[in-house]
Design a protein around this motif. Structure first.
Motif, PDB file in Angstrom:
ATOM      1  N   MET A 136      12.923   0.033   7.989  1.00  0.00           N
ATOM      2  CA  MET A 136      13.669  -0.659   6.934  1.00  0.00           C
ATOM      3  C   MET A 136      13.891  -2.125   7.298  1.00  0.00           C
ATOM      4  N   GLU A 137      14.111  -2.391   8.571  1.00  0.00           N
ATOM      5  CA  GLU A 137      14.252  -3.785   9.008  1.00  0.00           C
ATOM      6  C   GLU A 137      12.943  -4.543   8.787  1.00  0.00           C
ATOM      7  N   ALA A 138      11.841  -3.929   9.191  1.00  0.00           N
ATOM      8  CA  ALA A 138      10.528  -4.564   9.024  1.00  0.00           C
ATOM      9  C   ALA A 138      10.189  -4.733   7.542  1.00  0.00           C
ATOM     10  N   TRP A 139      10.552  -3.758   6.712  1.00  0.00           N
ATOM     11  CA  TRP A 139      10.281  -3.852   5.274  1.00  0.00           C
ATOM     12  C   TRP A 139      11.073  -5.019   4.688  1.00  0.00           C
ATOM     13  N   GLY A 140      12.331  -5.159   5.105  1.00  0.00           N
ATOM     14  CA  GLY A 140      13.149  -6.286   4.643  1.00  0.00           C
ATOM     15  C   GLY A 140      12.544  -7.619   5.038  1.00  0.00           C
ATOM     16  N   GLN A 141      11.997  -7.691   6.250  1.00  0.00           N
ATOM     17  CA  GLN A 141      11.340  -8.923   6.703  1.00  0.00           C
ATOM     18  C   GLN A 141      10.094  -9.191   5.866  1.00  0.00           C
ATOM     19  N   TRP A 142       9.357  -8.130   5.519  1.00  0.00           N
ATOM     20  CA  TRP A 142       8.170  -8.295   4.677  1.00  0.00           C
ATOM     21  C   TRP A 142       8.591  -8.852   3.314  1.00  0.00           C
ATOM     22  N   VAL A 143       9.667  -8.301   2.735  1.00  0.00           N
ATOM     23  CA  VAL A 143      10.158  -8.778   1.435  1.00  0.00           C
ATOM     24  C   VAL A 143      10.536 -10.253   1.530  1.00  0.00           C
ATOM     25  N   GLU A 144      11.259 -10.636   2.557  1.00  0.00           N
ATOM     26  CA  GLU A 144      11.655 -12.042   2.718  1.00  0.00           C
ATOM     27  C   GLU A 144      10.432 -12.950   2.830  1.00  0.00           C
ATOM     28  N   ARG A 145       9.437 -12.513   3.595  1.00  0.00           N
ATOM     29  CA  ARG A 145       8.224 -13.318   3.808  1.00  0.00           C
ATOM     30  C   ARG A 145       7.451 -13.514   2.500  1.00  0.00           C
ATOM     31  N   HIS A 146       7.529 -12.531   1.599  1.00  0.00           N
ATOM     32  CA  HIS A 146       6.734 -12.572   0.368  1.00  0.00           C
ATOM     33  C   HIS A 146       7.589 -12.687  -0.884  1.00  0.00           C
ATOM     34  N   ARG A 147       8.854 -13.049  -0.725  1.00  0.00           N
ATOM     35  CA  ARG A 147       9.796 -13.094  -1.852  1.00  0.00           C
ATOM     36  C   ARG A 147       9.250 -13.881  -3.041  1.00  0.00           C
ATOM     37  N   ALA A 148       8.629 -15.018  -2.793  1.00  0.00           N
ATOM     38  CA  ALA A 148       8.132 -15.869  -3.884  1.00  0.00           C
ATOM     39  C   ALA A 148       7.005 -15.187  -4.671  1.00  0.00           C
ATOM     40  N   ALA A 149       6.300 -14.237  -4.059  1.00  0.00           N
ATOM     41  CA  ALA A 149       5.175 -13.574  -4.712  1.00  0.00           C
ATOM     42  C   ALA A 149       5.571 -12.245  -5.358  1.00  0.00           C
ATOM     43  N   ILE A 150       6.752 -11.729  -5.058  1.00  0.00           N
ATOM     44  CA  ILE A 150       7.147 -10.423  -5.587  1.00  0.00           C
ATOM     45  C   ILE A 150       7.675 -10.594  -7.007  1.00  0.00           C
ATOM     46  N   VAL A 151       6.958  -9.985  -7.963  1.00  0.00           N
ATOM     47  CA  VAL A 151       7.324 -10.022  -9.377  1.00  0.00           C
ATOM     48  C   VAL A 151       8.342  -8.920  -9.666  1.00  0.00           C
ATOM     49  N   ASP A 152       8.090  -7.741  -9.115  1.00  0.00           N
ATOM     50  CA  ASP A 152       8.979  -6.593  -9.272  1.00  0.00           C
ATOM     51  C   ASP A 152       8.923  -5.817  -7.963  1.00  0.00           C
ATOM     52  N   GLY A 153      10.071  -5.639  -7.336  1.00  0.00           N
ATOM     53  CA  GLY A 153      10.134  -4.951  -6.049  1.00  0.00           C
ATOM     54  C   GLY A 153       9.767  -3.484  -6.115  1.00  0.00           C
ATOM     55  N   GLY A 154       9.741  -2.925  -7.326  1.00  0.00           N
ATOM     56  CA  GLY A 154       9.330  -1.541  -7.472  1.00  0.00           C
ATOM     57  C   GLY A 154      10.367  -0.573  -6.943  1.00  0.00           C
ATOM     58  N   SER A 155       9.887   0.612  -6.551  1.00  0.00           N
ATOM     59  CA  SER A 155      10.772   1.654  -6.059  1.00  0.00           C
ATOM     60  C   SER A 155       9.963   2.795  -5.468  1.00  0.00           C
ATOM     61  N   PRO A 156      10.635   3.667  -4.729  1.00  0.00           N
ATOM     62  CA  PRO A 156       9.978   4.910  -4.318  1.00  0.00           C
ATOM     63  C   PRO A 156       9.721   5.760  -5.565  1.00  0.00           C
ATOM     64  N   LEU A 157       8.772   6.671  -5.465  1.00  0.00           N
ATOM     65  CA  LEU A 157       8.439   7.557  -6.575  1.00  0.00           C
ATOM     66  C   LEU A 157       8.833   8.992  -6.234  1.00  0.00           C
ATOM     67  N   GLY A 158       9.290   9.714  -7.235  1.00  0.00           N
ATOM     68  CA  GLY A 158       9.711  11.102  -7.044  1.00  0.00           C
ATOM     69  C   GLY A 158       8.599  12.083  -7.385  1.00  0.00           C
ATOM     70  N   ARG A 159       9.007  13.302  -7.653  1.00  0.00           N
ATOM     71  CA  ARG A 159       8.065  14.378  -7.975  1.00  0.00           C
ATOM     72  C   ARG A 159       7.284  14.049  -9.238  1.00  0.00           C
ATOM     73  N   THR A 160       6.108  14.655  -9.357  1.00  0.00           N
ATOM     74  CA  THR A 160       5.189  14.351 -10.443  1.00  0.00           C
ATOM     75  C   THR A 160       5.009  15.529 -11.386  1.00  0.00           C
ATOM     76  N   LYS A 161       4.964  15.225 -12.670  1.00  0.00           N
ATOM     77  CA  LYS A 161       4.549  16.177 -13.696  1.00  0.00           C
ATOM     78  C   LYS A 161       3.311  15.594 -14.351  1.00  0.00           C
ATOM     79  N   ARG A 162       2.280  16.400 -14.495  1.00  0.00           N
ATOM     80  CA  ARG A 162       1.048  15.974 -15.172  1.00  0.00           C
ATOM     81  C   ARG A 162       1.065  16.564 -16.579  1.00  0.00           C
TER      82      ARG A 162
END
Length: 116
Positions: free
Chosen positions: A34-60
């Motif tokens: 989580m620390e490394a992910w936060g650093q990645w976000v900071e490094r690329h903040r200007a390029a991130i349009v939508d931070g997205g999210s984790p995905l849950g279970r799938t229904k097809r």
């Protein structure tokens, strides 16, 4: 500049290996990840349009109806870059697979809707 969807992938086998870690090691990796992910976000903040999210279970949903399925989709984010290559390079060494049990990140251009 174009938008690119980054899809984080993780296999059941990778998750099983993660769950097999003892609680102390898994907790240590979660904190580091989580620390490394936060650093990645900071490094690329200007390029991130939508931070997205984790995905849950799938229904097809198909002509055959609705079914529970398992796929490798784990999370998503949208970034802006000059090219697909430039967008892909943002994810080299990403904590998703460098620390966490994820397997890969796939990057694809978000194309305009035809007729718009």
């Amino acid at each position: 500049m174009k938008n690119y969807l980054a899809v984080f992938l993780g296999s059941a086998a990778s998750m099983d290996a993660w769950k097999a870690l003892d609680d102390v090691e898994r907790s240590r990796r979660e904190t580091a990840g989580m620390e490394a992910w936060g650093q990645w976000v900071e490094r690329h903040r200007a390029a991130i349009v939508d931070g997205g999210s984790p995905l849950g279970r799938t229904k097809r949903i198909s002509a055959q109806g609705i079914a529970d399925v398992r796929n490798e989709l784990a999370a998503w984010t949208v970034v802006r870059a000059e090219s697909q290559e430039a967008a892909a390079r943002m994810f080299e060494g990403h904590p998703h697979f460098a620390i966490f049990p994820g397997d890969a990140v796939e990057v694809m251009e978000c194309l305009p809707m035809p007729g718009s």
